[in-house]
Write an enzyme that holds these catalytic residues in place. Structure first.
Site, short mmCIF file in Angstrom:
data_model
loop_
_atom_site.label_atom_id
_atom_site.label_comp_id
_atom_site.label_asym_id
_atom_site.label_seq_id
_atom_site.Cartn_x
_atom_site.Cartn_y
_atom_site.Cartn_z
N ASN A 265 -1.15 6.18 3.19
CA ASN A 265 -1.20 6.66 1.86
C ASN A 265 -2.67 7.55 1.91
O ASN A 265 -3.60 7.10 2.23
CB ASN A 265 -1.50 5.58 0.96
N SER B 6 -5.49 6.36 -0.53
CA SER B 6 -5.13 4.58 -0.73
C SER B 6 -6.60 4.06 -1.35
O SER B 6 -7.68 4.30 -0.91
CB SER B 6 -5.14 3.98 0.66
N SER B 7 -6.18 3.30 -2.35
CA SER B 7 -7.41 2.68 -3.01
C SER B 7 -8.05 1.53 -2.06
O SER B 7 -7.05 0.67 -1.70
CB SER B 7 -7.17 2.10 -4.38
N SER C 160 0.80 -1.19 0.06
CA SER C 160 0.11 -0.20 0.06
C SER C 160 0.86 1.13 -0.02
O SER C 160 1.90 1.25 0.76
CB SER C 160 -0.73 -0.07 1.31
N GLY C 161 0.49 2.12 -0.79
CA GLY C 161 1.22 3.39 -0.86
C GLY C 161 2.53 3.61 -1.79
O GLY C 161 3.30 4.25 -2.02
N GLU D 137 -0.78 -5.44 2.96
CA GLU D 137 -0.90 -4.46 3.98
C GLU D 137 -0.59 -4.97 5.61
O GLU D 137 -0.97 -6.08 5.85
CB GLU D 137 -2.43 -4.06 4.28
N GLY E 204 -2.41 -3.57 -2.56
CA GLY E 204 -1.28 -4.38 -2.07
C GLY E 204 -1.51 -5.04 -0.63
O GLY E 204 -2.09 -4.52 0.14
N THR F 42 -1.55 2.72 -8.21
CA THR F 42 -2.68 3.17 -8.57
C THR F 42 -2.25 4.20 -9.71
O THR F 42 -2.53 4.48 -10.66
CB THR F 42 -3.70 3.91 -7.79
N1 LIG Z 1 5.46 7.96 -10.13
C1 LIG Z 1 4.92 8.76 -9.17
N2 LIG Z 1 5.56 10.02 -9.33
C2 LIG Z 1 5.30 10.82 -8.29
N3 LIG Z 1 4.53 10.34 -7.19
C3 LIG Z 1 3.98 9.16 -7.05
C4 LIG Z 1 4.19 8.48 -8.05
N4 LIG Z 1 3.57 7.27 -7.63
C5 LIG Z 1 3.01 7.33 -6.48
N5 LIG Z 1 3.12 8.67 -6.34
C6 LIG Z 1 2.59 9.25 -4.91
O1 LIG Z 1 2.59 8.19 -3.82
C7 LIG Z 1 1.16 8.37 -3.55
C8 LIG Z 1 0.46 7.04 -3.39
O2 LIG Z 1 0.35 6.30 -4.44
P1 LIG Z 1 -0.73 5.23 -5.14
O3 LIG Z 1 -0.56 4.85 -6.40
O4 LIG Z 1 -2.06 5.95 -4.60
O5 LIG Z 1 -0.19 4.03 -4.11
P2 LIG Z 1 -1.00 2.58 -4.05
O6 LIG Z 1 -2.04 2.48 -5.34
O7 LIG Z 1 0.41 1.63 -4.36
O8 LIG Z 1 -1.35 2.51 -2.77
C9 LIG Z 1 0.47 8.90 -4.64
O9 LIG Z 1 -0.84 9.57 -4.05
C10 LIG Z 1 1.65 10.14 -5.17
O10 LIG Z 1 1.48 11.07 -4.20
MG LIG Z 2 -3.88 1.95 -5.04
#
Ligand SMILES: Nc1ncnc2c1ncn2[C@@H]1O[C@H](COP(=O)(O)OP(=O)(O)O)[C@@H](O)[C@H]1O
Ligand SMILES: [Mg+2]
Ligand SMILES: *[C@@H]1O[C@H](CO)[C@@H](O)[C@H](O)[C@H]1NC(C)=O
Ligand SMILES: *[C@@H]1O[C@H](CO)[C@@H](O)[C@H](O)[C@H]1NC(C)=O
Ligand SMILES: *[C@@H]1O[C@H](CO)[C@@H](O)[C@H](O)[C@H]1NC(C)=O
Length: 706
Positions: free
Chosen positions: A198, A201-202, A149-150, A427, A425, A154
């Site tokens: 996060n 977080s989705s 997660s984080g 957690e 992911g 996404t």
């Molecule tokens: N490629 C990237 N470039 C800049 N910031 C990113 C990138 N990937 C993730 N982030 C930052 O990390 C945060 C969490 O990413 P997210 O995709 O929501 O995580 P996950 O879906 O794995 O839980 C996003 O809101 C963004 O601020």
């Molecule tokens: Mg996500």
């Protein structure tokens, strides 16, 4: 190194068997004695030649072990700001937590049409590879995004979608690719929330399939969601929030069109205030609602429908504030006369007030001979109320997904597709409950797909072709999956306990200890008799048993649902109509995360009273099915050709031949504890052969002999 992970050193004195220490010189010239522990001596990991450190493909490393992987990623990130690195066909991404200027349209066009190996590693390179292979090989593709997660799943999935929307954009005026992108803010609003890991977080898994026509232009898309975290609707841990949409609405309460929602600040609703601070730094909820509404409009959801959606969401907030009180006898509960939140709830959903008032505190009991109405004690009434809130939200969530799918649907013939799976992911939190258990179980299943894909299949092929090859002891997580899903496994015992009339979380925990205490993947914590530890592939996680039974039962009372079904608003009535057919009439419930084949429960026409049993178990049959479908999709997933070439039988033969010619010992590295693709130097001549080492544990003598 415990803190620094990797420290480079040189051995300054030869090591002899039996030595207790190694004589090392660190990079800053200090000399140290490195204790070897044991016996047997624990020799440190070998170091990669400097020239390889910072390579953009981990498979190029001479020594591939966890510290080397981490060190290499760190060097790339810190010294050159590279967040992407390949590991064979896998793209490893580091979350930079800052906006990098590597996602513009110019970059998309730079990657479009290029070969994966010719460019710096990038999510666009992976997307391009999928797009190209779909065209060249006429094969449907899947991209799987996984991680904690984080980690950035996404966001990565979104960039991949943007790539397809850009290179596969249709020239016609349908602009379906715009709609595909527009689905993101909506799904974020209703399915994302702030967690301690996060802000965004989705809380659901998502599989999007983008459909292409014969000329590889996007013609439509379809989305499947699974494992929505419903409990968040009624409960948030400290520093966490409910789904964004609730706060977006509360922030917009003063808009004239929202007057009828009778909303108050989020601090004043029980369902939005439990985590403490209701604001997120850098997020403007009022502004975000505007984006959500624009996205709805772009997808063709009429204003009036949008209002219906917002009414339902507001009604959930009011339901959470209905003031259920205990009667003095402790056996029953009641509501204050004309509870203002109950009034709003009923008005917003267009349902009968007196009925609702009655059935929030009573339930029907049906025996073979008679039907009677029973008071509910306060805790039971509150649980039932919360279950109803979760159910309403989940039904609305599904309705919106269906609606998005309708907007993205195409009637023209779909030639091929690219799927993007954004699984949420693995957690582990301070306190882990049923939700984390479900998520981690799903991830365990996904990991197994990956294992069997990358390892089992390859090894089987070598054996079939009688290539000299020793079975490598990869981490097979079947025992852990058995622990969870086999007969008398954790889920089975949970279902059983739910059926026992006086079943408790505590008794269930005891049964787990008795049954699985000696299992390799299960542990009872020393200091607790209400929690258990599972050794998952990714980490050990301690789960608190408290609430598992309730969450697994997830009982919604039929009397309450019937009131909603009779709503004067068609959309509301509609939300609760169809699930009748999906819900097996088992009053005790069955694990909603069952990923074994889920047969519809047989309908028994003779047992008419079954249907009117007061308890209605909302078993998320659809959840089980979609998890299964996801697993199926992963099974269908085929490796990209380059990878197949790398590890095909022919390829191994040719490597062997080449190595024979070169009289150099070959390199074949595989970390048996963690999962990396089977690694062969793709281009042996590019490898410096001076530091080749084959771990004896791999039994790769046949390669040594060359
Ligand atoms: N490629 C990237 N470039 C800049 N910031 C990113 C990138 N990937 C993730 N982030 C930052 O990390 C945060 C969490 O990413 P997210 O995709 O929501 O995580 P996950 O879906 O794995 O839980 C996003 O809101 C963004 O601020
Ligand atoms: Mg996500
Ligand atoms: C969630 O992420 C999207 C983009 O990924 C961003 O537009 C939105 O502001 C974020 N919301 C929160 C609450 O962080
Ligand atoms: C790819 O998917 C489409 C449906 O979208 C199907 O008609 C086609 O047969 C699939 N192609 C292959 C090679 O499986
Ligand atoms: C669990 O531990 C508590 C105190 O630590 C104790 O009161 C209780 O009886 C124990 N329960 C069981 C089932 O062992």
């Amino acid at each position: 190194h415990n803190n620094e992970v990797w420290r480079s050193a040189e051995i300054v004195k030869d090591y002899k068997e039996g030595d207790k220490t190694l004589h090392l010189k660190l990079e800053d010239e200090t000399v140290m004695q490195y204790p070897l522990g044991g016996p047997p001596a624990q020799l440190p990991h070998l170091r990669n030649p400097d020239i390889l450190v910072g390579e953009n493909d981990l498979t190029a490393l001479s020594y591939l072990h966890e510290p080397a992987v981490l060190h290499n990623l760190k060097v790339r990130f810190l010294e050159s700001n590279h967040i992407y690195t390949y590991c064979g066909i896998v793209l490893v991404a580091i979350n930079p937590y800052e906006q990098l200027h590597i996602y513009g349209d110019d970059v998309i066009y730079a990657y479009s049409g290029q070969n994966m190996g010719d460019m710096d590693p990038h999510i666009f390179a992976v997307a391009e590879e999928a797009y190209k292979q779909m065209g060249r090989d006429e094969k449907n593709q899947s991209i799987i995004v996984s991680g904690e997660s984080g980690a950035g799943k996404t966001v990565s999935a979104k960039y991949a979608m943007r790539f397809f929307a850009t290179v596969g954009g249709s020239s016609s005026e349908t602009n379906v690719e715009e709609k595909v992108l527009a689905s993101s803010p909506i799904m974020e609003a209703i399915g994302n929330a702030k967690t301690t890991r996060n802000d965004n977080s989705s809380r659901f898994g998502k599989y999007i399939q983008i459909g292409f026509d014969k000329r590889y232009h996007i013609i439509g898309a379809n989305m499947r969601t699974y494992l929505l975290e419903k409990s968040r609707v009624v409960f948030q841990a400290e520093y966490e929030r409910n789904y964004h949409i609730f706060y977006q609405l509360c922030a917009s309460s003063s808009l004239p069109e929202f007057a009828e929602l009778a909303l108050e600040p989020a601090e004043d609703f029980f369902y939005t205030m439990q985590g403490g601070d209701t604001a997120i730094d850098g997020v403007d909820d009022l502004d975000d609602l505007d984006k959500t509404r624009q996205a709805f409009t772009l997808l063709g959801v009429k204003e009036s429908h949008q209002m219906s959606i917002f009414r339902i969401i507001a009604s959930i907030l009011h339901l959470g504030n209905v003031d259920i009180q205990s009667e003095r006898d402790g056996e029953s509960s009641n509501l204050p006369v004309r509870d203002v939140h109950l009034n709003h709830f009923c008005a917003l959903l267009g349902v009968e007030h007196d009925q609702m008032e009655h059935w929030l505190c009573h339930r029907k009991l049906v025996t073979t001979s008679e039907t009677y109405v029973k008071n509910m004690p306060i805790q039971q009434a509150i649980n039932a109320r919360n279950a109803l809130s979760k159910h309403i939200y989940a039904q609305l969530f599904n309705w919106i997904v269906q609606h998005i799918n309708k907007a993205l649907h195409t009637t023209s013939k779909q030639h091929s597709f690219i799927g993007v799976l954004d699984i949420y992911g693995f957690e582990t939190f301070e306190i882990n409950s049923f939700e984390q258990f479900c998520i981690n179980y799903a991830n365990e299943k996904l990991q197994q797909q990956f294992n069997s894909h990358v390892f089992k299949l390859e090894q089987e092929e070598y054996m079939r072709e009688e290539i000299p090859w020793t079975l490598i002891d990869f981490y097979d997580n079947q025992p852990c999956i058995d622990l969870i899903e086999a007969k008398l496994g954790i889920l089975d015992l949970l279902d059983e306990e739910c059926k026992v009339p006086k079943g408790t979380d505590q008794n269930w925990a005891q049964k787990l200890y008795d049954r699985h205490g000696s299992s390799q993947h299960f542990k009872k914590p020393r200091m607790s008799n209400v929690s258990f530890i599972i050794a998952h592939f990714a980490d050990k996680v301690e789960y608190q048993c408290d609430g598992f039974l309730e969450k697994n039962r997830d009982t919604v009372y039929e009397e309450q649902i019937n009131i909603l079904k009779a709503s004067k608003y068609p959309l509301v009535a509609d939300l609760f109509q169809d699930d009748k057919d999906n819900v097996p009439p088992t009053p005790t419930g069955k694990s909603k995360i069952n990923v074994r084949p889920a047969k519809p429960a047989p309908k028994n026409p003779n047992k008419e009273h079954k249907k009117t049993v007061g308890l209605q178990a909302i078993c998320s049959l659809c959840t089980a099915l979609t998890t299964q479908q996801i697993v199926k999709i992963l099974n269908l997933y085929t490796p990209v050709n380059e990878f197949e070439e790398r590890v095909s039988v022919a390829f191994i033969r040719s490597i062997q031949a080449q190595l024979q010619e070169r009289k150099d010992p070959p390199q074949l590295l595989l970390d048996s504890k963690y999962i990396f693709p089977v690694l062969f130097p793709f281009n042996p001549s590019a490898i410096t052969m001076d530091t080749i080492h084959i771990p004896a544990a791999l039994n790769l003598d046949f390669l040594n002999r060359v």
